[in-house]
Write a protein that holds these residues in place. Structure first.
Motif, short mmCIF file in Angstrom:
data_model
loop_
_atom_site.label_atom_id
_atom_site.label_comp_id
_atom_site.label_asym_id
_atom_site.label_seq_id
_atom_site.Cartn_x
_atom_site.Cartn_y
_atom_site.Cartn_z
N PRO A 40 95.33 52.65 47.27
CA PRO A 40 95.82 51.81 46.17
C PRO A 40 95.00 51.92 44.89
CG PRO A 40 95.38 50.49 48.15
CD PRO A 40 94.81 51.85 48.39
N GLU A 41 95.65 51.57 43.81
CA GLU A 41 95.08 51.57 42.47
C GLU A 41 93.74 50.83 42.40
OE1 GLU A 41 96.49 53.01 39.76
OE2 GLU A 41 95.21 52.12 38.21
N PHE A 42 93.62 49.70 43.12
CA PHE A 42 92.40 48.90 42.97
C PHE A 42 91.20 49.54 43.66
CE2 PHE A 42 94.92 47.02 46.46
CZ PHE A 42 94.04 47.13 47.53
N ARG A 43 91.46 50.57 44.45
CA ARG A 43 90.36 51.28 45.11
C ARG A 43 90.14 52.65 44.45
NH1 ARG A 43 89.09 53.36 50.16
NH2 ARG A 43 91.15 53.55 51.07
N LEU A 44 91.21 53.25 43.97
CA LEU A 44 91.14 54.55 43.31
C LEU A 44 92.20 54.59 42.21
CD1 LEU A 44 90.06 57.48 43.18
CD2 LEU A 44 91.81 58.09 44.84
N PRO A 56 111.85 48.50 45.07
CA PRO A 56 111.37 47.16 45.44
C PRO A 56 110.52 47.17 46.71
CG PRO A 56 113.61 47.45 46.23
CD PRO A 56 113.18 48.77 45.64
N VAL A 57 109.82 46.10 46.94
CA VAL A 57 109.22 45.86 48.24
C VAL A 57 109.29 44.36 48.43
CG1 VAL A 57 106.80 45.60 47.42
CG2 VAL A 57 107.25 46.37 49.76
N VAL A 113 104.44 50.76 47.13
CA VAL A 113 103.56 50.04 46.20
C VAL A 113 102.81 51.00 45.27
CG1 VAL A 113 101.60 48.46 46.00
CG2 VAL A 113 103.31 48.12 47.80
N ASN A 114 102.21 52.04 45.82
CA ASN A 114 101.34 52.90 45.01
C ASN A 114 102.09 53.97 44.22
OD1 ASN A 114 99.07 51.56 46.02
ND2 ASN A 114 99.10 52.82 47.84
N LEU A 115 102.81 54.81 44.95
CA LEU A 115 103.51 55.91 44.28
C LEU A 115 104.68 55.41 43.44
CD1 LEU A 115 103.82 59.07 44.02
CD2 LEU A 115 105.50 58.89 45.86
N LYS A 161 105.28 52.24 42.53
CA LYS A 161 104.93 51.09 41.70
C LYS A 161 105.82 49.86 41.94
CE LYS A 161 105.30 54.11 38.53
NZ LYS A 161 105.53 54.91 37.37
N ALA A 162 106.05 49.57 43.21
CA ALA A 162 106.95 48.45 43.53
C ALA A 162 106.40 47.12 43.03
CB ALA A 162 107.19 48.39 45.04
N TYR A 163 105.09 47.07 42.78
CA TYR A 163 104.54 45.81 42.27
C TYR A 163 105.05 45.49 40.88
CZ TYR A 163 101.07 49.00 40.18
OH TYR A 163 100.47 50.02 39.50
N LYS A 164 105.69 46.49 40.22
CA LYS A 164 106.27 46.26 38.90
C LYS A 164 107.76 45.95 38.96
CE LYS A 164 103.30 49.43 36.27
NZ LYS A 164 103.37 50.77 35.63
#
Lengths: 287, 494
Positions: free
Chosen positions: B198-202, B291-292, B277-279, B281-284
């Motif tokens: 994930p983004e917050f780690r890398l 979606p997720v 989530v990462n590739l 960008k479902a968090y957006k």
């Protein structure tokens, strides 16, 4: 690469795209699909390959506008370059001479059925196609399917074309009148494939179905497409998309297809609102 | 103009040992669970210079042997102490092509830092943090020192997969003067670095930066190309003209548990969840189209690094209760200590000695709950860890909305299935020569998770580097006519 060379409307909200994808065109066999991504913020969706031309380096996709991404595809201009088209994915249809093959197609499922029917005919089979839709205009690719089959039977829910009723009614009568075919290939909405499989199971007719489930990568990485076939969990993307229709757990599959229904609706409404605003700003006449 | 730093004079050894290890500045837990920004903020130049002072510059250099790619650690740390950050970065890049990534995701506590001499009595030198510091410093300075590439050798090499093994192998080969093409199935290069971690780690900007540097070295990257489908290994050799092939396709096939209820809606593989989530960008969502949906209560099964990533993503996506279900104890957890600690700080509910028995769902097919069996530790098993055994009558049920299965991944079969003659082990991993990473097919090399099964980024990089050296030798033999490109029996269609 992945440029839309040609786009035509082949039915209401049905689009046929000719896309430059030479490597995919070269390897495509009937029964396979591609994963398509429009742009950076898009989603990856599986689309079945309706045709390919290895020499011209093109593939043909048929898209029905259903959700946000397919609606967006419907609005793309010729010359647009898709961010990604990956394939050909999935195992190809096993095409051989078996005798009489009945190809049952419904809605957008007629598109992937076309190369299979063509292949089956070329292999020396007697090909009878049964194509259905809610109404006349939704029965797509009629001329192409007529060329790929020895005979085509049409059905519509409203009776506007061919016989009134469902494809299963036509299939029941066909079996009653001419006996059991050697193989049935059914591609269409999940419910159609389920009822066709239920019918052919009673008659003991081998039946292939092609499943279209939720996928992300299409290469066996996410497992989101998994279905139960017999007692086993199978991945539609790498183990399929074709399976023995008599062994597929359609009820479970249909439930899983509803996973993101609220999100799909939200995305669709948001897209339509944005489109509407956009058109209004441009002063385009919708009439 | 990059700032220049004075550095520090070398202190006597006993004084160096008095300096405490510098903690990593981090976002506070309450704040970071509400965003996807990087948790660890990185050292300042002053902190880095002081931390570098802690290195004893010992003769034994056990850290170098502890590094899978053999970075000259004492040398780069000494350069940091002197304030020569560009020199330090150049020193690292002699052996490691992806320092900004390794500085973040390597398990240093099991490698270089584990054997650090300072670490015998005190805390080890923060080697990983220093590595990250110089890499970030270079990126921020905008002055990137590109490694020199030898003139074109006349050979083309295909790298299959753009994860850590493939990227490292590509960089090494490019330096040796070979024309390298990386084939990636997804639409974005980076493999597990972009779809998994994930983004917050890398942060993905760092992966993009390292990949852009590779392209500047002349490496071509072909995304949306599935070797095994778009073209086979045979075709890469004989139609596309490659002289050697490296397979770094990773462990992309998710394992499930095989317990009842696993097909209910809301049961996802860690791969699916992390990729969304990462590739994608479902968090957006809905600004991004993928979606997720998690609901209020999320259970993650497993306790490795991938499970930690899932737990912490779920927390950031707003799940109220995030539960880790693991059948052994914290001591046996395969996750890095740092990841476990961060997950604990972020309020993850760890249920140790708990095994999932069954997942429940409603009429519509949605997950509603899970039955869990309490376990206790018994005799050691083949892995040397004490085997968890069920406590009879201890089962209990919890309500749950989402279950994420993070119990490991197997090798992706797309390439191996379509490459006749490729020897695999019983797990489906490619069998290679330990020295050369060459498979049973001459000219076809492999490394990373596709060989070892799911492991770490740095081990994959080590394998990529080792393979590059062997490929270079093999190309020499090819040139001298001592070997020839393999002809694979019958290139399968599927």
């Amino acid at each position: 690469m992945f440029t839309i060379l040609k786009k035509e409307e082949i039915g209401p909200k049905f689009w046929r795209f000719l896309i430059a994808a030479p490597e995919i065109a070269r390897k495509h066999r009937p029964g396979q699909f591609v994963m398509v991504l429009i742009d950076e913020n898009g989603e990856r969706i599986p689309l079945t390959l309706a045709d390919s031309d290895a020499e011209a380096g093109t593939i043909t996709l048929v898209v029905q506008e259903v959700g946000k991404t397919t609606m967006q595809m419907g609005a793309l201009p010729e010359g647009f370059r898709l961010m990604s088209v990956v394939g050909p994915l999935g195992a190809p249809t096993h095409i051989e001479k078996v005798g009489t093959v009945v190809c049952v197609g419904g809605g957008a499922g007629i598109a992937p059925l076309l190369p299979i029917a063509r292949g089956m005919k070329a292999a020396g089979n007697q090909v009878i196609s049964i194509l259905g839709g809610r109404t006349r205009d939704l029965v797509i690719l009629r001329a192409e399917m007529e060329a790929a089959s020895h005979e085509v039977i049409y059905t519509t829910d409203d009776g506007s074309f061919g016989r009134k009723g469902l494809v299963t009614h036509a299939l029941t009568d066909l079996i009653a009148e001419r006996g059991k075919p050697d193989l049935v290939v059914a591609i269409g909405p999940a419910i159609m494939m389920k009822v066709v499989s239920d019918l052919t199971r009673q008659h003991g007719i081998k039946t292939l179905v092609s499943l279209n489930t939720i996928m992300i990568d299409g290469t066996g990485m996410c497992g989101g497409c998994r279905v139960t076939v017999g007692d086993e969990a199978k991945f539609v993307c790498v183990d399929g998309p074709e399976f023995d229709g008599h062994a597929v757990d359609f009820d479970l599959m249909m439930k899983r297809l509803r996973t993101y229904l609220p999100e799909e609706q939200l995305a669709r409404e948001r897209y339509l609102r944005a489109e509407h605003t956009c058109q209004a700003l441009k002063g385009v006449d919708h009439a | 103009m990059p700032e220049t730093f004075a550095g520090l004079p070398e202190l006597p050894k006993k004084d160096r040992l008095k300096i405490p290890r510098h903690p990593m500045p981090e976002q506070a837990p309450a704040e970071r669970v509400r965003n996807f920004s990087e948790v660890a903020l990185g050292y300042t130049p002053e902190t880095a210079i002081e931390e570098a002072q802690r290195c004893l510059q010992c003769k034994e250099q056990p850290c170098v042997a502890g590094c899978p790619v053999g970075i000259d650690i004492p040398a780069f740390i000494d350069l940091i102490r002197r304030g020569d950050f560009a020199g330090a970065q150049a020193k690292i890049k002699e052996t490691n092509t992806l320092p900004a990534i390794c500085g973040r995701v390597c398990p240093q506590e099991d490698q270089c830092e584990q054997v650090c001499v300072t670490g015998k009595k005190f805390k080890p030198v923060a080697i990983g943090r220093l590595e990250r510091f110089v890499a970030d410093w270079e990126m921020a300075s905008g002055e990137v020192a590109m490694p020199e590439c030898a003139p074109f050798s006349g050979h083309k090499v295909a790298i299959v997969g753009s994860g850590p093994a493939g990227l490292t192998c590509a960089a090494e080969l490019a330096r040796m003067g070979h024309k390298v093409t990386i084939f990636e199935a997804l639409h974005k290069a980076g493999g597990v670095l972009v779809y998994g971690i994930p983004e917050f780690r890398l942060p993905k900007a760092i992966v993009d930066y390292e990949i852009a540097n590779l392209e500047r070295m002349g490496v071509e990257i072909r995304t949306s190309f599935v070797v095994g489908k778009t073209a086979t290994v045979h075709e890469l050799f004989h139609e596309m003209g490659y002289d050697a092939i490296f397979l770094g396709t990773g462990a992309g096939l998710p394992y499930f548990l095989g317990i009842p209820g696993e097909n209910y809606i809301g049961v996802l593989s860690a791969n699916e969840f992390l990729t969304r989530v990462n590739l994608m960008k479902a968090y957006k969502f809905p600004a991004a189209d993928t979606p997720v949906r998690l609901g209020r209560r999320v259970a993650v099964i497993g306790s490795g690094n991938v499970a930690m990533d899932c737990l912490r993503c779920a927390k950031r996506l707003g799940a109220e209760e995030v539960i880790c279900v693991y059948r052994r104890t914290r001591a046996e957890s395969p996750a890095r200590a740092e990841e476990l600690e961060r997950a604990e700080e972020e309020g993850i509910d760890f249920r140790w000695l708990s095994a999932p028995l069954e997942i429940f769902g409603n009429e519509e097919g949605f997950v509603t709950g899970m039955r869990i069996q309490r376990m206790e530790l018994g005799e050691p098993d083949s892995s040397g860890r004490r085997r968890p055994v069920p406590i009879a009558g201890s089962e209990y049920e919890i309500p749950i909305d989402t279950v994420i299965v993070a119990v490991g991944q197997g090798p992706n079969p797309l390439v191996t299935r379509t490459t006749p003659g490729l020897e695999l082990n019983r797990h489906g991993c490619i069998v290679v020569d330990k020295e050369t990473q060459m498979s049973s097919i001459p000219g076809v090399f492999a490394g990373g998770d596709i060989v070892t099964g799911a492991a770490t980024v740095i081990l994959a990089m080590g394998a990529g580097k080792q393979a590059a050296a062997a490929i270079h030798q093999w190309l020499g033999k090819l040139e001298r006519g001592e070997v020839s490109k393999p002809w694979l029996a019958s290139p399968a269609v599927a």
